[in-house]
Design a protein around this motif. Structure first.
Motif, PDB file in Angstrom:
ATOM      1  N   GLU A 113     -23.565  13.887 -12.558  1.00 23.53           N
ATOM      2  CA  GLU A 113     -23.109  14.852 -14.017  1.00 23.53           C
ATOM      3  C   GLU A 113     -22.404  16.027 -13.590  1.00 23.53           C
ATOM      4  N   LEU A 114     -22.781  16.772 -12.584  1.00 17.75           N
ATOM      5  CA  LEU A 114     -22.299  18.122 -12.176  1.00 17.75           C
ATOM      6  C   LEU A 114     -20.718  17.865 -11.568  1.00 17.75           C
ATOM      7  N   ASP A 115     -20.851  16.706 -10.629  1.00 15.47           N
ATOM      8  CA  ASP A 115     -19.453  16.477 -10.140  1.00 15.47           C
ATOM      9  C   ASP A 115     -18.458  15.849 -11.140  1.00 15.47           C
ATOM     10  N   GLU A 116     -19.138  15.313 -12.049  1.00 16.10           N
ATOM     11  CA  GLU A 116     -18.049  14.747 -13.116  1.00 16.10           C
ATOM     12  C   GLU A 116     -17.597  15.837 -13.937  1.00 16.10           C
ATOM     13  N   GLU A 117     -18.541  17.033 -14.240  1.00 18.18           N
ATOM     14  CA  GLU A 117     -18.293  18.130 -15.069  1.00 18.18           C
ATOM     15  C   GLU A 117     -17.245  19.000 -14.333  1.00 18.18           C
ATOM     16  N   CYS A 118     -17.340  19.211 -12.977  1.00 21.46           N
ATOM     17  CA  CYS A 118     -16.603  20.063 -12.307  1.00 21.46           C
ATOM     18  C   CYS A 118     -15.056  19.359 -12.081  1.00 21.46           C
ATOM     19  N   GLU A 119     -15.007  18.261 -11.934  1.00 15.54           N
ATOM     20  CA  GLU A 119     -13.783  17.562 -11.980  1.00 15.54           C
ATOM     21  C   GLU A 119     -12.827  17.706 -13.465  1.00 15.54           C
ATOM     22  N   ALA A 120     -13.621  17.660 -14.500  1.00 12.06           N
ATOM     23  CA  ALA A 120     -13.044  17.710 -15.811  1.00 12.06           C
ATOM     24  C   ALA A 120     -12.692  19.226 -16.214  1.00 12.06           C
ATOM     25  N   LEU A 121     -13.481  20.031 -15.521  1.00 13.51           N
ATOM     26  CA  LEU A 121     -13.027  21.387 -15.679  1.00 13.51           C
ATOM     27  C   LEU A 121     -11.842  21.810 -15.158  1.00 13.51           C
ATOM     28  N   SER A 124      -8.703  19.778 -16.964  1.00 17.31           N
ATOM     29  CA  SER A 124      -8.222  20.080 -18.020  1.00 17.31           C
ATOM     30  C   SER A 124      -7.648  21.635 -18.097  1.00 17.31           C
ATOM     31  N   GLY A 125      -8.039  22.367 -17.200  1.00 20.14           N
ATOM     32  CA  GLY A 125      -7.302  23.669 -16.952  1.00 20.14           C
ATOM     33  C   GLY A 125      -8.457  24.676 -17.430  1.00 20.14           C
ATOM     34  N   ALA A 126      -9.886  24.162 -18.045  1.00 23.47           N
ATOM     35  CA  ALA A 126     -10.481  25.058 -18.642  1.00 23.47           C
ATOM     36  C   ALA A 126     -11.054  26.250 -17.748  1.00 23.47           C
ATOM     37  N   LEU A 127     -11.049  26.041 -16.424  1.00 23.07           N
ATOM     38  CA  LEU A 127     -11.491  27.042 -15.244  1.00 23.07           C
ATOM     39  C   LEU A 127     -10.604  26.772 -14.165  1.00 23.07           C
ATOM     40  N   PRO A 128     -10.390  28.140 -13.438  1.00 25.59           N
ATOM     41  CA  PRO A 128      -9.713  27.966 -12.246  1.00 25.59           C
ATOM     42  C   PRO A 128     -10.342  27.034 -11.204  1.00 25.59           C
ATOM     43  N   ALA A 129      -9.664  26.232 -10.227  1.00 28.04           N
ATOM     44  CA  ALA A 129     -10.323  25.359  -9.184  1.00 28.04           C
ATOM     45  C   ALA A 129     -11.144  26.179  -8.358  1.00 28.04           C
ATOM     46  N   ASP A 130     -10.598  27.439  -7.867  1.00 31.85           N
ATOM     47  CA  ASP A 130     -11.592  28.237  -6.868  1.00 31.85           C
ATOM     48  C   ASP A 130     -12.993  28.610  -7.530  1.00 31.85           C
ATOM     49  N   VAL A 223     -22.293  23.335 -19.303  1.00 27.53           N
ATOM     50  CA  VAL A 223     -22.183  23.871 -20.612  1.00 27.53           C
ATOM     51  C   VAL A 223     -20.868  24.121 -21.131  1.00 27.53           C
ATOM     52  N   VAL A 224     -19.933  24.788 -20.239  1.00 31.63           N
ATOM     53  CA  VAL A 224     -18.691  25.604 -20.675  1.00 31.63           C
ATOM     54  C   VAL A 224     -17.689  24.693 -21.616  1.00 31.63           C
ATOM     55  N   ARG A 225     -17.429  23.556 -21.250  1.00 34.39           N
ATOM     56  CA  ARG A 225     -16.618  22.593 -22.168  1.00 34.39           C
ATOM     57  C   ARG A 225     -17.197  22.174 -23.366  1.00 34.39           C
ATOM     58  N   TRP A 226     -18.700  21.823 -23.155  1.00 30.40           N
ATOM     59  CA  TRP A 226     -19.493  21.612 -24.510  1.00 30.40           C
ATOM     60  C   TRP A 226     -19.327  22.827 -25.327  1.00 30.40           C
ATOM     61  N   LEU A 227     -19.531  24.002 -24.911  1.00 22.83           N
ATOM     62  CA  LEU A 227     -19.487  25.182 -25.857  1.00 22.83           C
ATOM     63  C   LEU A 227     -18.096  25.331 -26.497  1.00 22.83           C
ATOM     64  N   MET A 228     -17.012  25.193 -25.743  1.00 19.58           N
ATOM     65  CA  MET A 228     -15.811  25.272 -26.187  1.00 19.58           C
ATOM     66  C   MET A 228     -15.314  24.304 -27.324  1.00 19.58           C
TER      67      MET A 228
END
Length: 248
Positions: A113-121, A124-130, A223-228
């Protein structure tokens, strides 16, 4: 007649307040069932269940005030935070409830779940890669086997009420069940790292601080994308994105 106050509302559930009664409306009947069941088992102060007619659970308000909220100022003496730690330890030492909770997902499920969410973040440009990569590294400390405990599963500071230096109630048990005790401690201190020592003083045992920090990153990343998507601001000062930035 008291006004109806919308405490929180999104597509999955809503909580309404009318006077001293809270009405929790949930699209998932299982969450309603879990909440009523585990509150009866928890060895800490919980709201009185007035009635339960799915999809609605009616509970009484608990006395006292919260110690604060994520992104906002905190209140309470060190003794109050220590009392919260002691209550959390009492919960974790209790006999296990029959269900797995939010903090009870297997390591392999959590990693996937975490790896999938990190890729999506990142995609999608929601968060910087670094920022995502650094916190995924920090999160690794939490991704290890644990001994199951009776956990709340969503132990935000806004869910713990105190009066003076006494815990008077813990609310919102829909994610409760068997899980990692350190997940609860991390959730309770998320965004308020300066209070961790007070909480651990009351908790009364040594814990691995790297695991706590790992859970701060895990929870925030997930939770970042869910909250958004549900109208909440993860970028508000002191909230989840600031928690992630603090690991840089």
């Amino acid at each position: 007649m008291d006004e109806v106050e919308v405490v929180v509302a999104h597509s999955e559930r809503a909580t309404l307040r009318v006077g001293d009664v809270f009405l929790k409306v949930d699209a998932d009947q299982a969450r309603i069932d879990v909440e009523a069941e585990v509150m009866a088992l928890a060895p800490v102060p919980t709201p009185e269940v007035l009635w339960c007619r799915p999809p609605v659970l009616a509970i009484a308000a608990v006395p006292g005030t919260t110690l604060g909220r994520l992104g906002g100022p905190v209140t309470g003496s060190p003794a109050a935070w220590a009392a919260a730690g002691a209550a959390i330890r009492k919960l974790h030492d209790a006999p296990l409830p029959p269900r797995l909770g939010r903090a009870g997902r297997s390591v392999s499920e959590l990693v996937a779940e975490l790896d999938e969410e990190c890729e999506a973040l990142v995609t999608s440009g929601a968060l910087p890669a670094d920022l995502v990569a650094r916190n995924r590294q920090v999160a690794e400390a939490a991704l290890r086997p644990w001994i199951p405990a009776f956990t709340h599963g969503d132990l935000q500071i806004a869910h713990v009420f105190v009066h003076g230096d006494e815990v008077t109630g813990i609310i919102d048990w829909s994610e409760a069940g068997q899980g990692d005790a350190l997940y609860d401690l991390a959730t309770f201190t998320l965004g308020h790292e300066e209070r961790l020592d007070d909480v651990l003083a009351g908790y009364g045992t040594d814990v691995d601080l790297d695991v706590i920090r790992g859970w701060w990153s895990v929870r925030s990343l997930l939770v970042v994308r869910w909250l958004m998507e549900h109208g909440f601001d993860a970028f508000a000062p002191g909230c989840e994105v600031d928690v992630l930035r603090s690991r840089m």
